[in-house]
Design an enzyme around this catalytic site. Structure first.
Site, short mmCIF file in Angstrom:
data_model
loop_
_atom_site.label_atom_id
_atom_site.label_comp_id
_atom_site.label_asym_id
_atom_site.label_seq_id
_atom_site.Cartn_x
_atom_site.Cartn_y
_atom_site.Cartn_z
N LYS A 196 0.81 -1.21 0.00
CA LYS A 196 0.00 0.00 0.00
C LYS A 196 0.85 1.27 0.00
O LYS A 196 0.36 2.35 -0.32
CB LYS A 196 -0.92 0.03 1.22
CG LYS A 196 -1.85 -1.16 1.38
CD LYS A 196 -2.92 -1.21 0.33
CE LYS A 196 -4.09 -2.12 0.68
NZ LYS A 196 -3.75 -3.51 1.00
C1 LIG Z 1 -4.46 -4.62 0.67
C2 LIG Z 1 -3.67 -5.86 0.68
C3 LIG Z 1 -3.94 -6.89 -0.23
C4 LIG Z 1 -5.09 -6.84 -1.19
O1 LIG Z 1 -4.90 -5.89 -2.20
P1 LIG Z 1 -6.16 -5.41 -3.07
O2 LIG Z 1 -5.61 -4.35 -3.95
O3 LIG Z 1 -7.15 -4.86 -2.09
O4 LIG Z 1 -6.67 -6.59 -3.79
C5 LIG Z 1 -3.11 -7.99 -0.22
N1 LIG Z 1 -2.10 -8.10 0.67
C6 LIG Z 1 -1.82 -7.14 1.56
C7 LIG Z 1 -0.70 -7.34 2.50
C8 LIG Z 1 -2.58 -5.98 1.59
O5 LIG Z 1 -2.29 -5.02 2.47
#
Ligand SMILES: *Cc1c(COP(=O)(O)O)cnc(C)c1O
Length: 434
Positions: free
Chosen positions: A107
């Site tokens: 993120k």
């Molecule tokens: C948010 C997240 C995901 C999922 O990603 P999306 O874009 O919502 O599909 C997977 N792994 C981790 C560690 C995350 O923080």
């Protein structure tokens, strides 16, 4: 570039409006009107560029008319100042590590880019920008970190009480200043529903300049296409088709991958790997999209029962199920399978994944066309394993050292505002502090 709403192609907005409002006024998600193909000279030369150079070239194609190039370059250089290693585990198996940013989850790419882009777009406004974000764990910490101290911006993070890991909670409740954590008595889907409702609420929008930092915001998706190009470019052997497995929850990461493919990245197919929250793999099988209540799992950042980016994926595939099946294969896995996969990666390759990355690995492993020497598989490792000590410690007898950034957060005191899972409680709170 104009951005249209997934609910109506006629409803368009400028970049600034799309980013600063988050959701379109008809409840749709914004999409760029054109996803330009990268010039062949660039596609054939990806490996010569650093991650930031490559990101700038891609960003120019999408945002270059709206943001002066030197500013775009500065935003990218400042936001994406960490490594993106492609690690080879076997002759045809790779993992692209997306957790080397400051909050140790993927993120960070999106949150850091978006924070700088929003500050730039809001630079001439007198109104304070209020960001509302729902988190299943990692978004909240990345957004808190990305926006901490940003002038003219306040951030409210909605997170489900008791449903995120201790480390995640510490990372998003210890900033203070312009960051406030709202601890909601409910699930992630409740938090997401409250946030969506807030953007459409007339009284709130009269009193606050509200926007979203969730992956409903188009600013988050653009940087999530960059690392697909970079990871692909690092492969030594590209003779076999390349398949990328994306551990998915809200499907923003996969949307970034599909945008990269549209821009010319030669990926044969994506695998959308989910935990027990499997509405998208089910849709790929049955053609019916049936959101379900969230189920809690050990890969909690993917505990999403009604993934908001599904509308964008449909749009990218022209609402055509067969086209979507060509581009995406889906499968879902249980927590027991995930634990076994963590152990398998440790035993076979000496690699410690986090639970989300392990789900990505399972996607590749179960992919029907994954017979030996037929393809190259990359799975995305979306978080550092040390963020999930409760799970990892039970499975391996090695101690996972806590990275410095996490240790600091763990030593600080939690501050949150506890609210019920009702929209009105959050609304009244926001009005009271505005
Ligand atoms: C948010 C997240 C995901 C999922 O990603 P999306 O874009 O919502 O599909 C997977 N792994 C981790 C560690 C995350 O923080």
């Amino acid at each position: 570039m104009r951005y249209y709403s997934t609910n109506s192609k006629k409803n368009t907005a400028s970049l600034s409006k799309a980013v600063l409002s988050g959701l379109a006024d008809d409840g749709g998600l914004y999409m760029p009107e054109a996803i330009p193909r990268l010039p062949a000279s660039l596609l054939n030369n990806l490996a010569a560029l650093t991650f930031r150079e490559l990101s700038f070239e891609i960003a120019k194609q999408l945002l270059g008319e709206d943001i002066p190039h030197p500013i775009l370059e500065e935003i990218i250089n400042d936001a994406l100042n960490f490594e993106v290693p492609l690690v080879q585990l076997d002759h045809d198996l790779y993992v692209l590590e997306l957790f080397h940013g400051p909050t140790l989850a993927f993120k960070d790419f999106a949150a850091r880019f978006m924070a700088r882009l929003m500050s730039y777009l809001n630079r001439d406004s007198d109104a304070e920008l209020t960001i509302l974000v729902a988190t299943s764990g990692d978004t909240g910490s990345a957004v808190a970190h990305g926006f901490a101290g940003a002038p003219g911006i306040r951030v409210f993070i909605l997170y489900p009480s008791g449903k995120i890991s201790t480390i995640q909670e510490k990372q998003l409740t210890t900033h203070g200043g312009n960051i406030t954590a709202l601890e909601i008595d409910g699930s992630f889907d409740d938090c997401q529903r409250i946030a969506k409702q807030a953007f459409l609420d007339v009284e709130l929008s009269r009193n606050l300049t509200l926007t979203s930092a969730n992956s409903i915001n188009i600013a988050r998706l653009i940087p999530q296409s960059f690392y697909y190009f970079y990871g692909y470019a690092r492969l030594k052997n590209k003779r076999q088709p390349v398949v990328i497995s994306v551990p998915s929850g809200n499907f923003g990461n996969l949307t970034g991958g599909l945008i990269a493919k549209k821009m010319g990245l030669p990926i044969a197919r994506f695998i959308s790997a989910t935990n027990a929250n499997r509405v998208v793999p089910e849709f790929l099988q049955t053609g019916r999209f049936e959101p379900k209540p969230t189920r809690q799992t050990i890969s909690n950042a993917m505990d999403v029962g009604n993934p908001s980016n599904f509308a964008r994926i449909l749009d990218l595939c022209n609402n055509d199920l067969e086209k979507m099946r060509e581009d995406v294969w889906g499968a879902s896995f249980t927590d027991d399978q995930t634990r076994d996969a963590i152990q398998e990666l440790v035993n076979k390759f000496g690699y410690i994944p986090d639970p989300h990355g392990a789900v990505g690995y399972l996607g590749l492993k179960h992919y029907p066309e994954n017979k030996s020497d037929k393809l190259i598989g990359i799975f995305l490792e979306t978080a550092h394993p040390a963020k999930f000590p409760e799970v990892i410690r039970q499975l391996i007898d090695r101690e996972l050292p806590l990275p410095e950034a996490l240790e600091k957060a763990m030593s600080m005191k939690k501050h949150s505002v506890k609210l019920s899972g009702e929209f009105d409680a959050v609304k009244q709170y926001l009005l009271s502090v505005s």
